[in-house]
Design an enzyme around this catalytic site. Sequence first.
Site, PDB file in Angstrom:
ATOM      1  N   GLY A  52      40.045  38.594  40.389  1.00  0.00           N
ATOM      2  CA  GLY A  52      40.138  39.024  41.675  1.00  0.00           C
ATOM      3  C   GLY A  52      39.922  39.581  42.452  1.00  0.00           C
ATOM      4  N   GLU A  97      39.873  38.309  29.835  1.00  0.00           N
ATOM      5  CA  GLU A  97      40.020  38.057  31.126  1.00  0.00           C
ATOM      6  C   GLU A  97      40.799  40.019  30.884  1.00  0.00           C
ATOM      7  OE1 GLU A  97      39.034  34.933  33.334  1.00  0.00           O
ATOM      8  OE2 GLU A  97      40.944  34.488  33.228  1.00  0.00           O
ATOM      9  N   HIS A 117      46.337  31.715  31.370  1.00  0.00           N
ATOM     10  CA  HIS A 117      45.721  32.659  32.168  1.00  0.00           C
ATOM     11  C   HIS A 117      46.477  33.510  32.581  1.00  0.00           C
ATOM     12  CE1 HIS A 117      43.992  33.117  36.302  1.00  0.00           C
ATOM     13  NE2 HIS A 117      42.126  33.277  35.833  1.00  0.00           N
ATOM     14  N   SER A 146      36.141  38.771  38.526  1.00  0.00           N
ATOM     15  CA  SER A 146      34.753  38.906  39.279  1.00  0.00           C
ATOM     16  C   SER A 146      33.861  38.994  38.589  1.00  0.00           C
ATOM     17  CB  SER A 146      35.398  40.544  39.883  1.00  0.00           C
ATOM     18  OG  SER A 146      36.609  40.340  40.490  1.00  0.00           O
ATOM     19  N   GLU A 178      48.066  34.102  35.494  1.00  0.00           N
ATOM     20  CA  GLU A 178      48.547  34.024  36.834  1.00  0.00           C
ATOM     21  C   GLU A 178      49.869  33.281  36.177  1.00  0.00           C
ATOM     22  OE1 GLU A 178      45.252  32.852  38.551  1.00  0.00           O
ATOM     23  OE2 GLU A 178      44.241  34.390  39.445  1.00  0.00           O
ATOM     24  N   LYS A 197      41.187  27.148  39.962  1.00  0.00           N
ATOM     25  CA  LYS A 197      42.774  28.036  40.495  1.00  0.00           C
ATOM     26  C   LYS A 197      43.158  26.697  41.730  1.00  0.00           C
ATOM     27  CE  LYS A 197      41.198  32.854  39.245  1.00  0.00           C
ATOM     28  NZ  LYS A 197      41.480  34.055  39.448  1.00  0.00           N
ATOM     29  N   ASN A 230      36.992  28.088  37.438  1.00  0.00           N
ATOM     30  CA  ASN A 230      38.590  28.603  37.590  1.00  0.00           C
ATOM     31  C   ASN A 230      38.794  27.578  38.587  1.00  0.00           C
ATOM     32  OD1 ASN A 230      41.644  27.911  37.566  1.00  0.00           O
ATOM     33  ND2 ASN A 230      41.293  30.750  36.240  1.00  0.00           N
TER      34      ASN A 230
HETATM   35  P1  PGA Z   1      37.628  35.754  39.860  1.00  0.00           P
HETATM   36  O1  PGA Z   1      38.542  34.996  38.636  1.00  0.00           O
HETATM   37  O2  PGA Z   1      36.690  35.646  39.079  1.00  0.00           O
HETATM   38  O3  PGA Z   1      38.168  35.218  40.685  1.00  0.00           O
HETATM   39  O4  PGA Z   1      38.357  37.337  39.002  1.00  0.00           O
HETATM   40  C1  PGA Z   1      38.310  34.699  36.906  1.00  0.00           C
HETATM   41  C2  PGA Z   1      39.874  34.282  36.788  1.00  0.00           C
HETATM   42  O5  PGA Z   1      40.751  34.353  36.676  1.00  0.00           O
HETATM   43  O6  PGA Z   1      39.295  33.330  35.919  1.00  0.00           O
END
Ligand code: PGA
Length: 255
Positions: free
Chosen positions: A176, A170, A98, A216, A100, A15, A13
């Site tokens: 993140g 998630e 997601h 992460s 976010e 982003k 992803n």
């Molecule tokens: P990350 O993000 O691996 O940077 O924690 C995962 C995601 O948001 O899909």
Amino acid sequence: MNREKRIPVIAGNWKMNCDRVKAKELICQLKETITNPVCGVVLCVPFTDLETAVELTKNTCLKVGAQNCHWAASGAFTGEISAGMLAEMGVEYVVLGHSERRQYFGETDETVNQRLRAALDAGLKPILCVGEVLSQREQGVTEEVVRQQVKIALGGVTKEEMENIIIAYEPVWAIGTGKTATAQQAEEVCGQIRGAVAQLYGQETAQALVVQYGGSMKPENAKELLSMENVDGGLIGGAALKAADFTAITEAANQ
Ligand code: PGA
């Protein structure tokens, strides 16, 4: 079907990262390093990189996904992109719900469901994201939260359509932040997601479902997370932007 028969999927992803020049560079590197994976590999790139990604991954093992789509086929929805538009340009997957999007753009379980329906109708394969925030985990309601997100998002989805859906667990507190869920935590909730799907569609559908972990995930922890019975791959944010790291994670999934 059991764990042995499910093919894990590693999805990056990206982003809101990588302009077209960087996207081209990264995809060209990945084409060199990911050549014959046992797992599925999907690159979920910004809308502006989709054309580049579709073009560069033709006849390779890399698949392309978008990071959102609208529920209407067309119309007065300034700034939005429809599922049909994505499918028409050769995109195969779409990330939906997601955290976010839920956190910053008012996404709800109901709008996730509408988008998911539209994606399926257009022939896209949704990667449905669910997960609890830290306070919910601390209050001990993770299972209820995730179960509700799954049930509402899958409203109106048939058993046959479930074959085209991936669910990504998630935990929001792990995205993140560098804080990864332990392999046991990931296993527990991925298993609960499979349980929720079993309640809705039966064991066979639930056992065939790919349930990813995201938050992460990186080369250092991928192997342990991916060794868990109910974890069938990963949705990778930060580590998907580095060719070596993303490749290493796909290799961990191949084992
Ligand atoms: P990350 O993000 O691996 O940077 O924690 C995962 C995601 O948001 O899909």
